[in-house]
Design an enzyme around this catalytic site. Structure first.
Site, PDB file in Angstrom:
ATOM      1  N   GLY A 127      77.692 -23.838  30.993  1.00 18.68           N
ATOM      2  CA  GLY A 127      78.223 -24.286  29.707  1.00 18.68           C
ATOM      3  C   GLY A 127      79.625 -23.764  29.484  1.00 18.68           C
ATOM      4  O   GLY A 127      80.229 -23.150  30.380  1.00 18.68           O
ATOM      5  N   GLY A 161      82.755 -21.560  27.642  1.00 21.48           N
ATOM      6  CA  GLY A 161      82.947 -20.182  27.198  1.00 21.48           C
ATOM      7  C   GLY A 161      82.675 -20.029  25.716  1.00 21.48           C
ATOM      8  O   GLY A 161      82.032 -19.056  25.290  1.00 21.48           O
ATOM      9  N   VAL A 217      78.311 -20.987  25.393  1.00 19.02           N
ATOM     10  CA  VAL A 217      77.389 -20.136  26.167  1.00 19.02           C
ATOM     11  C   VAL A 217      77.964 -18.716  26.339  1.00 19.02           C
ATOM     12  O   VAL A 217      77.256 -17.719  26.164  1.00 19.02           O
ATOM     13  CB  VAL A 217      77.072 -20.795  27.532  1.00 19.02           C
ATOM     14  CG1 VAL A 217      76.320 -19.844  28.442  1.00 19.02           C
ATOM     15  CG2 VAL A 217      76.265 -22.069  27.297  1.00 19.02           C
ATOM     16  N   GLY A 218      79.260 -18.632  26.650  1.00 17.79           N
ATOM     17  CA  GLY A 218      79.880 -17.310  26.839  1.00 17.79           C
ATOM     18  C   GLY A 218      79.770 -16.465  25.579  1.00 17.79           C
ATOM     19  O   GLY A 218      79.366 -15.299  25.624  1.00 17.79           O
ATOM     20  N   GLU A 263      87.625  -7.621  33.558  1.00 20.38           N
ATOM     21  CA  GLU A 263      88.513  -7.778  34.727  1.00 20.38           C
ATOM     22  C   GLU A 263      89.412  -8.959  34.394  1.00 20.38           C
ATOM     23  O   GLU A 263      88.976 -10.108  34.438  1.00 20.38           O
ATOM     24  CB  GLU A 263      87.693  -8.112  35.986  1.00 20.38           C
ATOM     25  CG  GLU A 263      86.566  -7.147  36.304  1.00 20.38           C
ATOM     26  CD  GLU A 263      87.053  -5.818  36.845  1.00 20.38           C
ATOM     27  OE1 GLU A 263      88.212  -5.736  37.295  1.00 20.38           O
ATOM     28  OE2 GLU A 263      86.281  -4.848  36.774  1.00 20.38           O
ATOM     29  N   CYS A 274      94.036 -13.294  40.746  1.00 25.14           N
ATOM     30  CA  CYS A 274      94.410 -12.344  39.690  1.00 25.14           C
ATOM     31  C   CYS A 274      95.418 -11.331  40.194  1.00 25.14           C
ATOM     32  O   CYS A 274      96.313 -10.917  39.474  1.00 25.14           O
ATOM     33  CB  CYS A 274      93.168 -11.646  39.161  1.00 25.14           C
ATOM     34  SG  CYS A 274      92.177 -10.891  40.470  1.00 25.14           S
ATOM     35  N   GLU A 286     101.357 -14.576  33.152  1.00 20.80           N
ATOM     36  CA  GLU A 286     100.592 -14.959  34.337  1.00 20.80           C
ATOM     37  C   GLU A 286     100.634 -16.479  34.483  1.00 20.80           C
ATOM     38  O   GLU A 286     100.173 -17.206  33.604  1.00 20.80           O
ATOM     39  CB  GLU A 286      99.140 -14.491  34.196  1.00 20.80           C
ATOM     40  CG  GLU A 286      98.334 -14.734  35.454  1.00 20.80           C
ATOM     41  CD  GLU A 286      96.877 -14.327  35.307  1.00 20.80           C
ATOM     42  OE1 GLU A 286      96.245 -14.706  34.300  1.00 20.80           O
ATOM     43  OE2 GLU A 286      96.360 -13.645  36.204  1.00 20.80           O
TER      44      GLU A 286
END
Ligand code: NAD
Length: 477
Positions: A207, A209, A212-213, A251, A285, A385
């Site tokens: 799902g 973010g 569900v997150g 992270e 990353c 980034e």
């Protein structure tokens, strides 16, 4: 030739209590970014799905937590063997969902995951689960139900680095894969089942973010969230999880600097640095997205970069001679293109690449690998980034200036130094990052990986990666 048509993926389902749970609600389509074709779909899960998975994980927790650590490690080693066996399928899924080229999937989907599993099992087998301090017995125990939320950039590897240490520590897990690259999660689930992991110890809810997150981060029966993703989403996860004071390991993003010292082997520094900057199309990353070079050597470095960049062929990832495929999605292509335009508008010197697709590619999420020189360290392309193949070359005057630029972003994930070893070590110690590689040193799966500052607060891999998922109890007698 594209091989998607030959691949088949299971019908949309979560994985709860040891089995695939079919889903008849709305779906999230999985799109091949090279072709725009829909290759599969997964459930667009709900908070009710999260409840079911957390319930299964809670019920399975006491039994798994009480299992002898050596037996847990044995199950996990069988998971590693299963991943090795199914490496080809995992690689095909990674290419279909995110356009990863063969050179990358050979490492990231096939070789690295079983190796990481074994290294973590080694750590668990030699770990001191209890310790005596004077009249205290110190006991390390699992945290409980762990929610693992992962990004799309290294689909199987991100699952392994969170779920495997969590299981070794005796936790039960609910995984939320990334919407863009969710296919490895099902293979991983099947492998855990074949390895004999008890039902309910590992669950998957697909799902978004936001739904569900956040339901996982907020859930009162989830004891810990281990999150890998952007700094923006990590902030939100922290805020949501704070209501229930659960443990949060983050992270997050990075803007890593590769400091090339005047005493470096320039060619090795440039070639090695570019390889990490553009690995996985820069969707890493720890990509060395800033190359810091002595001002006097700037032009020489740029000439070497032009040479090294010629090796990076872009095209259909199914073509084995291609080094870089498309970016992972059309949205990523637009985002990265906007940064390339921003770099030009902000006055950086465009050495190579630029906006638009590479010559000969008219569709797909392709970008031109891009190098900017003489970049202002305060400009957007040197601070933010980008998550694409865009390198910023930044000149510096002396060691202090190099360190100041390297440390001058909100991030602190990784970094590199190329130069005479003692000199490089002295610079590495001044960098505010969780990892630094000197002269292209090789990856060490037993070394902790994680960020300083807004790159996060967690550590993965090695002993610290296991300890992340443990509570500490002191019993006096
Ligand atoms: P993202 O933050 O958009 O998504 C990561 C995961 O978080 C996905 O599963 C997503 O659905 C979920 N998510 C998004 N919003 C959420 C919310 N509000 N609550 C809960 N979950 C939410 O990141 P991405 O685009 O998938 O991945 C790229 C990012 O991940 C980059 O910033 C990269 O640096 C970072 N990353 C960090 C590491 C590391 O080890 N530090 C490793 C890989 C990637």
């Amino acid at each position: 030739m594209n091989t998607d048509k030959a691949l088949s993926f299971p019908s949309p389902a979560h994985w709860i209590d040891g089995r695939a749970v079919p889903f008849d609600g709305p779906l999230i389509e999985v799109v091949n970014p090279a072709t725009g074709d829909v290759v599969a779909a997964v459930p667009d899960g709900t908070a009710a799905d999260v409840d079911r998975a957390v319930e299964a994980a809670s019920a399975a927790f006491p039994g798994w937590a009480a299992t002898d650590p050596a037996e847990r490690a044995a199950v996990v080693r069988r998971v590693g063997a299963g991943l090795k066996e199914r490496g080809g399928e995992i690689a095909a899924a990674m290419t279909a969902e995110m356009g990863a080229a063969r050179s990358l999937t050979d490492t990231l989907a096939i070789a690295l995951p079983p190796m990481a599993v074994d290294s973590l099992a080694d750590v668990a087998e030699s770990f001191a689960w209890t310790e005596e301090i004077a009249n205290s017995l110190i006991v390390r125990e699992p945290v409980g139900v762990v929610a693992a939320i992962v990004p799309w950039n290294f689909p199987i590897q991100q699952i392994v680095t969170k779920v495997v240490p969590a299981l070794l520590a005796g936790n039960s897990v609910v995984l939320k894969p990334a919407e863009l690259a969710p296919l490895a999660a099902r293979i991983f689930a099947e492998v855990t089942s074949d390895a004999g992991l008890p039902a309910g110890v590992f669950n998957v809810v697909h799902g978004t973010g936001q739904v569900v997150g956040e339901a996982l981060a907020a859930h009162p029966r989830v004891d810990m969230v281990s999150f890998t993703g952007s700094t923006r989403a990590g902030r939100r996860v922290s805020a949501v999880a704070s209501e229930t004071v659960k443990r949060v390991a983050l992270e997050l993003g990075g803007k890593s600097a590769n400091i090339i010292l005047p005493d470096a082997d320039l060619k090795a520094a440039v070639t090695g640095g570019l390889a990490v900057a553009w690995a996985n199309n820069g969707q890493v990353c720890g990509a060395y997205s800033r190359m810091l070079v002595p001002a006097a050597l700037h032009d020489e470095v740029v000439a070497l970069l032009r040479e090294a960049a010629a090796e990076y062929t872009v095209g259909d990832p199914a073509d084995e001679s291609v080094r870089l495929g498309p970016l992972a999605s059309e949205a990523q292509r637009q985002r990265v293109t906007a940064y390339i335009e921003r770099g030009i508008a902000d006055g950086a010197t465009l050495v190579l690449g630029g906006p638009g697709r590479p010559e000969g590619l008219t569709g797909g999420a392709y970008v031109r690998p891009t190098i900017f020189a003489d970049v202002d360290p305060r400009s957007a392309i040197a601070q933010e980034e980008i998550f694409g193949p865009v390198l910023a070359v930044i000149p510096y005057t002396d060691d202090d200036h190099a360190v100041e630029i390297a440390n001058g972003t909100i991030y602190g994930l990784t970094g590199a130094v190329f130069g005479e070893e003692e000199h490089a070590l002295a610079i590495a110690r001044r960098m505010r990052t969780g990892q630094v590689d000197i002269n292209g040193a090789r990856f060490n799966p037993f070394a902790p990986f994680g960020g300083y500052k807004q790159s996060g607060n967690g550590r993965e891999y090695g002993r610290q990666g296991l300890e992340e998922f443990l509570e500490t109890k002191a019993i006096q007698r």
